[in-house]
Design a protein around this motif. Sequence first.
Motif, PDB file in Angstrom:
ATOM      1  N   UNK A 213       0.828  -1.207   0.000  1.00 27.85           N
ATOM      2  CA  UNK A 213       0.000   0.000   0.000  1.00 27.85           C
ATOM      3  C   UNK A 213       0.862   1.257   0.000  1.00 27.85           C
ATOM      4  N   UNK A 214       1.975   1.230   0.741  1.00 28.08           N
ATOM      5  CA  UNK A 214       2.891   2.381   0.756  1.00 28.08           C
ATOM      6  C   UNK A 214       3.466   2.651  -0.631  1.00 28.08           C
ATOM      7  N   UNK A 215       3.608   1.583  -1.439  1.00 33.72           N
ATOM      8  CA  UNK A 215       4.137   1.722  -2.793  1.00 33.72           C
ATOM      9  C   UNK A 215       3.041   2.047  -3.797  1.00 33.72           C
ATOM     10  N   UNK A 216       1.783   2.177  -3.314  1.00 34.95           N
ATOM     11  CA  UNK A 216       0.628   2.445  -4.178  1.00 34.95           C
ATOM     12  C   UNK A 216       0.426   1.367  -5.230  1.00 34.95           C
ATOM     13  N   UNK A 217       0.817   0.124  -4.875  1.00 30.85           N
ATOM     14  CA  UNK A 217       0.635  -1.029  -5.771  1.00 30.85           C
ATOM     15  C   UNK A 217       0.253  -2.226  -4.919  1.00 30.85           C
ATOM     16  N   UNK A 218      -1.032  -2.388  -4.659  1.00 28.26           N
ATOM     17  CA  UNK A 218      -1.503  -3.442  -3.755  1.00 28.26           C
ATOM     18  C   UNK A 218      -1.187  -4.843  -4.278  1.00 28.26           C
ATOM     19  N   UNK A 219      -1.006  -4.987  -5.594  1.00 29.82           N
ATOM     20  CA  UNK A 219      -0.766  -6.306  -6.187  1.00 29.82           C
ATOM     21  C   UNK A 219       0.663  -6.810  -5.951  1.00 29.82           C
ATOM     22  N   UNK A 220       1.536  -5.993  -5.375  1.00 35.73           N
ATOM     23  CA  UNK A 220       2.921  -6.430  -5.152  1.00 35.73           C
ATOM     24  C   UNK A 220       3.090  -7.210  -3.856  1.00 35.73           C
ATOM     25  N   UNK A 221       2.025  -7.359  -3.049  1.00 32.04           N
ATOM     26  CA  UNK A 221       2.127  -8.049  -1.757  1.00 32.04           C
ATOM     27  C   UNK A 221       2.634  -9.495  -1.883  1.00 32.04           C
ATOM     28  N   UNK A 222       2.133 -10.324  -2.832  1.00 34.39           N
ATOM     29  CA  UNK A 222       2.667 -11.689  -2.950  1.00 34.39           C
ATOM     30  C   UNK A 222       4.167 -11.717  -3.266  1.00 34.39           C
ATOM     31  N   UNK A 223       4.644 -10.782  -4.076  1.00 36.74           N
ATOM     32  CA  UNK A 223       6.077 -10.728  -4.399  1.00 36.74           C
ATOM     33  C   UNK A 223       6.897 -10.340  -3.167  1.00 36.74           C
ATOM     34  N   UNK A 224       6.354  -9.449  -2.347  1.00 37.26           N
ATOM     35  CA  UNK A 224       7.047  -9.062  -1.110  1.00 37.26           C
ATOM     36  C   UNK A 224       7.185 -10.274  -0.194  1.00 37.26           C
ATOM     37  N   UNK A 225       6.123 -11.063  -0.071  1.00 37.53           N
ATOM     38  CA  UNK A 225       6.182 -12.293   0.739  1.00 37.53           C
ATOM     39  C   UNK A 225       7.203 -13.283   0.178  1.00 37.53           C
ATOM     40  N   UNK A 226       7.238 -13.425  -1.149  1.00 39.09           N
ATOM     41  CA  UNK A 226       8.162 -14.377  -1.777  1.00 39.09           C
ATOM     42  C   UNK A 226       9.617 -13.995  -1.563  1.00 39.09           C
ATOM     43  N   UNK A 227       9.884 -12.712  -1.349  1.00 37.06           N
ATOM     44  CA  UNK A 227      11.259 -12.237  -1.146  1.00 37.06           C
ATOM     45  C   UNK A 227      11.696 -12.284   0.313  1.00 37.06           C
ATOM     46  N   UNK A 228      10.759 -12.443   1.232  1.00 34.32           N
ATOM     47  CA  UNK A 228      11.090 -12.405   2.657  1.00 34.32           C
ATOM     48  C   UNK A 228      12.177 -13.413   3.048  1.00 34.32           C
TER      49      UNK A 228
ATOM     50  N   UNK B  41       1.341   6.493  -7.507  1.00 29.58           N
ATOM     51  CA  UNK B  41       0.344   7.403  -6.948  1.00 29.58           C
ATOM     52  C   UNK B  41      -0.077   8.487  -7.924  1.00 29.58           C
ATOM     53  N   UNK B  42       0.874   9.097  -8.593  1.00 31.78           N
ATOM     54  CA  UNK B  42       0.561  10.198  -9.520  1.00 31.78           C
ATOM     55  C   UNK B  42      -0.150   9.696 -10.770  1.00 31.78           C
ATOM     56  N   UNK B  43       0.219   8.494 -11.247  1.00 35.52           N
ATOM     57  CA  UNK B  43      -0.478   7.937 -12.403  1.00 35.52           C
ATOM     58  C   UNK B  43      -1.964   7.729 -12.096  1.00 35.52           C
ATOM     59  N   UNK B  44      -2.254   7.347 -10.850  1.00 35.67           N
ATOM     60  CA  UNK B  44      -3.646   7.075 -10.481  1.00 35.67           C
ATOM     61  C   UNK B  44      -4.393   8.339 -10.043  1.00 35.67           C
ATOM     62  N   UNK B  45      -3.747   9.157  -9.207  1.00 35.94           N
ATOM     63  CA  UNK B  45      -4.445  10.305  -8.618  1.00 35.94           C
ATOM     64  C   UNK B  45      -4.529  11.508  -9.551  1.00 35.94           C
ATOM     65  N   UNK B  46      -3.430  11.769 -10.282  1.00 36.40           N
ATOM     66  CA  UNK B  46      -3.377  12.989 -11.091  1.00 36.40           C
ATOM     67  C   UNK B  46      -3.582  12.723 -12.586  1.00 36.40           C
ATOM     68  N   UNK B  47      -2.995  11.639 -13.088  1.00 37.90           N
ATOM     69  CA  UNK B  47      -3.076  11.375 -14.530  1.00 37.90           C
ATOM     70  C   UNK B  47      -4.342  10.619 -14.915  1.00 37.90           C
TER      71      UNK B  47
ATOM     72  N   UNK C 253       2.534  13.210 -13.054  1.00 38.29           N
ATOM     73  CA  UNK C 253       1.170  13.649 -12.780  1.00 38.29           C
ATOM     74  C   UNK C 253       0.520  14.375 -13.940  1.00 38.29           C
ATOM     75  N   UNK C 254       1.313  14.730 -14.961  1.00 44.20           N
ATOM     76  CA  UNK C 254       0.763  15.364 -16.169  1.00 44.20           C
ATOM     77  C   UNK C 254       0.220  14.267 -17.077  1.00 44.20           C
ATOM     78  N   UNK C 255      -1.070  14.321 -17.395  1.00 41.21           N
ATOM     79  CA  UNK C 255      -1.707  13.245 -18.162  1.00 41.21           C
ATOM     80  C   UNK C 255      -1.103  13.079 -19.555  1.00 41.21           C
ATOM     81  N   UNK C 256      -0.538  14.141 -20.120  1.00 43.12           N
ATOM     82  CA  UNK C 256       0.062  14.052 -21.454  1.00 43.12           C
ATOM     83  C   UNK C 256       1.452  13.404 -21.415  1.00 43.12           C
ATOM     84  N   UNK C 257       2.154  13.610 -20.319  1.00 42.74           N
ATOM     85  CA  UNK C 257       3.514  13.053 -20.194  1.00 42.74           C
ATOM     86  C   UNK C 257       3.468  11.699 -19.500  1.00 42.74           C
ATOM     87  N   UNK C 258       2.723  11.610 -18.406  1.00 34.01           N
ATOM     88  CA  UNK C 258       2.574  10.432 -17.531  1.00 34.01           C
ATOM     89  C   UNK C 258       3.881   9.658 -17.338  1.00 34.01           C
TER      90      UNK C 258
END
Length: 551
Positions: free
Chosen positions: A117-132, A263-269, A415-420
């Motif tokens: 969640x801190x990385x703004x990518x909830x799907x990375x949790x299984x990979x974090x566990x696999x690296x522990x 975060x910026x891709x989701x919130x601003x772009x 955060x700029x939608x044209x540059x993203x």
Amino acid sequence: MANSLSKKNSFFGGAAILTAGIIIVKLIGALYKIPLGNIISEAAFADFNTAYYIYSLLIIVSTGGLPVALSKMVSEANALGRGNQVKKTFRLALMTFCSLGILCCLIMVRFPNQLAALMNNSHSAPSILALAPALFFICPLSALRGYFQGHSLMAPTAVSQIIEAACKLVIGLVLASFLVSRGSDDSYTAAGAIFGVSVGCALAMVYMLFCYRSHWRTVPASNDRPSHSREILSTLAKLAIPITLASSVIAIANILDTSITFGRLQDAAGFSEDEARVLKGVYDKALTLYNLPSAFMTPLTVSVIPAVSAARAVKNHRLGAQVSETALRTTALIAIPAGVGLCVLSQPIIRLLYPTTDVALAGWMLSVLGMASICVCFMLVCNSIMQAHRLVTLPMVTTIVGCVAKIVLTYVLVGNSDINIRGGSISTLVCFGLIAVLDLVIIKFALPRSLSYRRVFLKPALAAAVMGVAAWAVYGLASRILLSLPFFQTLSEDGQTQVLTGAGNALAVAGAIGIGVAIYFALILLTRAISKEDLSLMPKGDKIAKLLRLR
């Protein structure tokens, strides 16, 4: 005299073994991600790299400076014949390493969802566990490496690093392929791919334990009285903490940058989390290629510090400046053409290595990152030069300045939608460009003898520019010729135009690179841009100089 010569040969032999091992490991690591990027999706590739950035930071925190500190303390105790001091130092260091490893492992096991969640990518949790588990094994592994390096035995470290990288390559790719074939979710295919890192660390540790057991039997008994535990741990901390802090800067910046990008891709772009993962995965594929040139800087960074330090020890400032200038010129000779090649052939290279990705987007980013890779190479060598001249805090200061600029630019541009996502490559170029320029300015004015940047940059830059134009022209001409042949024609995705097949693109890329390298090599020799002194810093450099008849 003979003993001194033997020690000198042992040192350089050990350095050569370790350098060769590091180069192999870096190349395996970079090349591992190319087939992986074609096996798993862009979203899974983003999950993989998100978890790896967290893992990298925790590795630096737990082992960043401790192996170097342990190596130094063991080496000094050995030189004084204090065998019991060596044993106690290693035992205390091993306990410290294991405690930190368990703590970091528990953090990843207990809080994978929170870290994701801190990385703004909830799907990375299984990979974090696999690296522990990797964190649990890497800490005692690092202690054992520091122990052997303190005894000037570099082969165990080099072999263990190759085992670790090879397992990551084989097991990671096999698991990823198996999970993809089973139709598993992207987040789990990423976890399978990254689990190879944990297995590699475990097997490398087992190998090092066997080496330690064999070596322990040959250590003679000693009667010295070791220092108090508190004194040993205090010395260990004083040596390790500054190195750890300096090493943590870029790792922290990578984590912040990744979190801000998502975060910026989701919130601003205005992208969804899944769309952001795909965009970040495309960017990470371009980053894989951008990291390749820096792998070839290892021989320079390993060789510069002892060479400059030896010159300083006898107060030969002229020789110290000469070695520094030679290191920079050798960097220019390798890094500039590599970066230019990535820039001018960015889309063809992406199409060759990652044919299923967004070639236009990844190619655009790689063209920018190609220039950034030049700056990274100079940063690495400049850091070694400054450390050799005892300017140890300045590299950390310039790195902080560059990383702050990167984080600010990432926030604004992504955060700029044209540059993203393109903003990530731009901020990377600005970051390392700024660091490289600051480092070069410091070296220019801080060294006792001034360097000539005209000699460093002019001839390699001109030769690389001609090479770049030639490679671009050859690829364009070869593409047109091959496209006129039915065997190399295929329809584009929209079914409207004829484009090169994969084989046609591969032939055009190979021709462009081959002719570009030949032209660059010829120009370097004709202009005498390289000298015998330049090659002396590279493995087998004297033999290469003799073969090329350089004086």
